[in-house]
Design an enzyme around this catalytic site. Structure first.
Site, PDB file in Angstrom:
ATOM      1  N   TYR A 152       0.974  -1.240  -0.221  1.00 29.66           N
ATOM      2  CA  TYR A 152       0.050   0.058   0.041  1.00 29.66           C
ATOM      3  C   TYR A 152       0.751   1.361   0.231  1.00 29.66           C
ATOM      4  CZ  TYR A 152      -4.253  -2.633   0.996  1.00 29.66           C
ATOM      5  OH  TYR A 152      -5.436  -3.245   0.684  1.00 29.66           O
ATOM      6  N   LYS A 219       2.670 -14.005   5.964  1.00 31.87           N
ATOM      7  CA  LYS A 219       2.616 -14.802   4.909  1.00 31.87           C
ATOM      8  C   LYS A 219       4.338 -15.404   4.483  1.00 31.87           C
ATOM      9  CE  LYS A 219       0.403 -17.206   1.793  1.00 31.87           C
ATOM     10  NZ  LYS A 219       0.020 -18.533   2.306  1.00 31.87           N
ATOM     11  N   ASP A 273      -3.173 -17.332   5.711  1.00 24.92           N
ATOM     12  CA  ASP A 273      -4.400 -17.816   5.274  1.00 24.92           C
ATOM     13  C   ASP A 273      -4.746 -19.102   6.286  1.00 24.92           C
ATOM     14  OD1 ASP A 273      -1.871 -19.165   4.772  1.00 24.92           O
ATOM     15  OD2 ASP A 273      -2.631 -20.437   3.218  1.00 24.92           O
ATOM     16  N   ASP A 297      -5.815  -5.420   5.814  1.00 20.34           N
ATOM     17  CA  ASP A 297      -7.216  -4.790   5.260  1.00 20.34           C
ATOM     18  C   ASP A 297      -8.031  -5.900   5.203  1.00 20.34           C
ATOM     19  OD1 ASP A 297      -8.760  -3.137   3.939  1.00 20.34           O
ATOM     20  OD2 ASP A 297      -7.382  -2.936   2.067  1.00 20.34           O
TER      21      ASP A 297
END
Ligand code: NAP
Length: 407
Positions: A152, A219, A273, A297
């Site tokens: 971002y 991640k 995940d 987000d």
């Protein structure tokens, strides 16, 4: 009545809040004025009822967004940013992202220009609000999303642009990396300093508010040097700054047989995940979640949905020098001026703001009154269409019902 004064910050980061603090507000665009009017009435009633007139907020209107553009030709005048910084605490409604006028997102620009590095989103179930979960009351989490870097940061170049071609050329010649032709390219910076300040603020929040754990969501199995590094730096800052108040999950099992000693916050990490599954299946195992921008987000909206949707999700953007509390939804333009939508997100953000100022009794009064209003089933259209036997009320009426519930 005391004269209006600015809030100030002490060298240790704590706030000096006068009895009549000046608080800048941005009404916002679209539904902003409707939800702001209702919110202001609820905050004022809570402060008045809680402190019996000893405390009062002196509001200061800022022209930002479409109103700023009409009056000053600027969507985000520097003056407004300076006023927020000078007054330390501010609150805002949603802002339209101007299309084709140079600013990618006003909301992102405010966060970046004021270095509001932590986006804080509490997620807690309010009884009677329809939820897709079987046991929504098990959900009590607070997401700390890094606000200033990651994908971002806005470092990206369009497919076929000179810049994208130059970067592709550099990668090929200097790094031996071959990209598919005409790739659009985005850069994902994650730094130790920005990670550590975010994770430190999440740990402090957990300690101050009695949360048992801080989970580093990442991640890192795939993106080792950005997301993986985020988790490593998170563990590092816990050891560097909170050695006596935190333990890792490994230590929890090795040394304490899975039972955290009183007063210690457990630092753990989860692959993103997998965490999405776990917050559905075992939500009670998670408290504060600290995570880079993009993951944050996604998980904050998903968690908001688990407790009934964005209409009721509060949020704040907090930095070292100032904080801006905001509705987490957008401007819902089709409802502009209809006095129809749910002001709950901004009202609950107002309650967070009062907590942040140390006026916790008033924040609690607002949360209790919203709960009571919803239990009484007198709610705006979005909730009325889902709650059996509910009476639909307007945005301003919902504000009035909440005030009524304060007794
Ligand atoms: P949105 O404004 O959040 O609205 C999408 C839908 O969500 C609405 O049509 C409505 O659903 C529901 N909704 C939103 N707020 C609600 C409320 N207070 N009460 C009840 N329902 C509510 O999203 P968008 O249409 O994608 O974005 C519109 C503009 O807002 C864009 O310019 C965007 O850039 C901006 N935006 C600003 C912020 C911010 O200021 N932080 C955040 C997101 C988007 P129904 O149609 O089902 O009634």
């Amino acid at each position: 009545m005391a004269t209006p004064e600015k809030i100030s910050t002490n060298s240790d980061g704590s706030l000096n809040v006068p009895d009549c603090p000046i608080i800048p507000f941005i009404e916002g665009d679209g539904i902003g004025p409707d939800i702001w009017r209702a919110t202001r009435a609820v905050i004022e009633a809570a402060v008045e009822k809680t402190y019996g007139g000893k405390r009062k907020i002196s509001w200061l209107k800022l022209l930002v967004g479409e109103k700023g553009y009409e009056k000053t030709g600027d969507f985000l005048p520097d003056e407004a940013l300076k006023t927020i910084e000078a007054n330390v605490v501010a609150i805002k409604g949603p802002l339209t992202t101007p299309v084709g006028k140079g600013i990618r997102s006003l909301n992102v620009a405010i966060r970046q220009k004021l270095d509001l590095y932590a986006c804080v989103r509490p997620v807690r179930y309010i009884e009677t609000v329809p939820s897709p979960m079987k046991f929504p009351e098990m959900i009590n989490m607070v997401v700390f999303r890094e606000n200033t870097e990651d994908l971002y940061a806005g470092i990206e170049w369009a497919s076929g642009s000179d810049e994208a071609e130059a970067v592709a050329d550099f990668l090929k010649k200097e790094m031996g990396v071959d990209l598919p032709p005409l790739s659009g390219i985005g850069i994902k910076p994650i730094s130790p300093a920005n990670t550590k300040r975010l994770v430190a603020s999440a740990i402090l929040y957990a300690l101050e508010n009695g949360f048992p754990s801080v989970t580093l969501m990442h991640k890192g199995n795939i993106m080792k040097f950005t997301e993986g590094a985020f988790a490593q730096w998170g563990y590092q800052v816990a050891k560097e700054r909170f050695a006596d108040q935190t333990i890792t999950e490994a230590e929890l099992w090795d040394q304490y047989d899975g039972k955290a000693p009183e007063g210690k916050v457990v630092i753990k990490d989860r692959i993103a995940d997998m965490l999405f599954q776990q917050v559905l299946l075992r939500p009670d195992e998670y408290g504060v979640i600290a995570t880079p921008n993009l993951n944050g987000d996604y998980i904050s909206d998903a968690l908001a949905a688990q407790v009934g949707g964005l209409g009721m999700a509060p949020g704040a953007n907090i930095g070292d020098t100032c904080a801006v509390f905001e509705a987490t939804h957008g401007t819902a333009p089709k409802y502009t001026g209809m006095d129809k939508v749910n002001p709950g997100s901004l009202i609950l953000s107002g309650a967070m703001m009062l907590d942040y100022m140390g006026w916790k009794e008033a924040g609690t009064a607002i949360r209790d009154a919203i709960q009571a209003a919803i239990k009484a089933r007198r709610v705006t259209y979005d909730l009325a269409r889902q709650i059996e036997g509910a009476e639909e009320v307007k945005c301003s009426e919902f504000g009035a019902v909440i005030v009524e519930q304060m007794g």
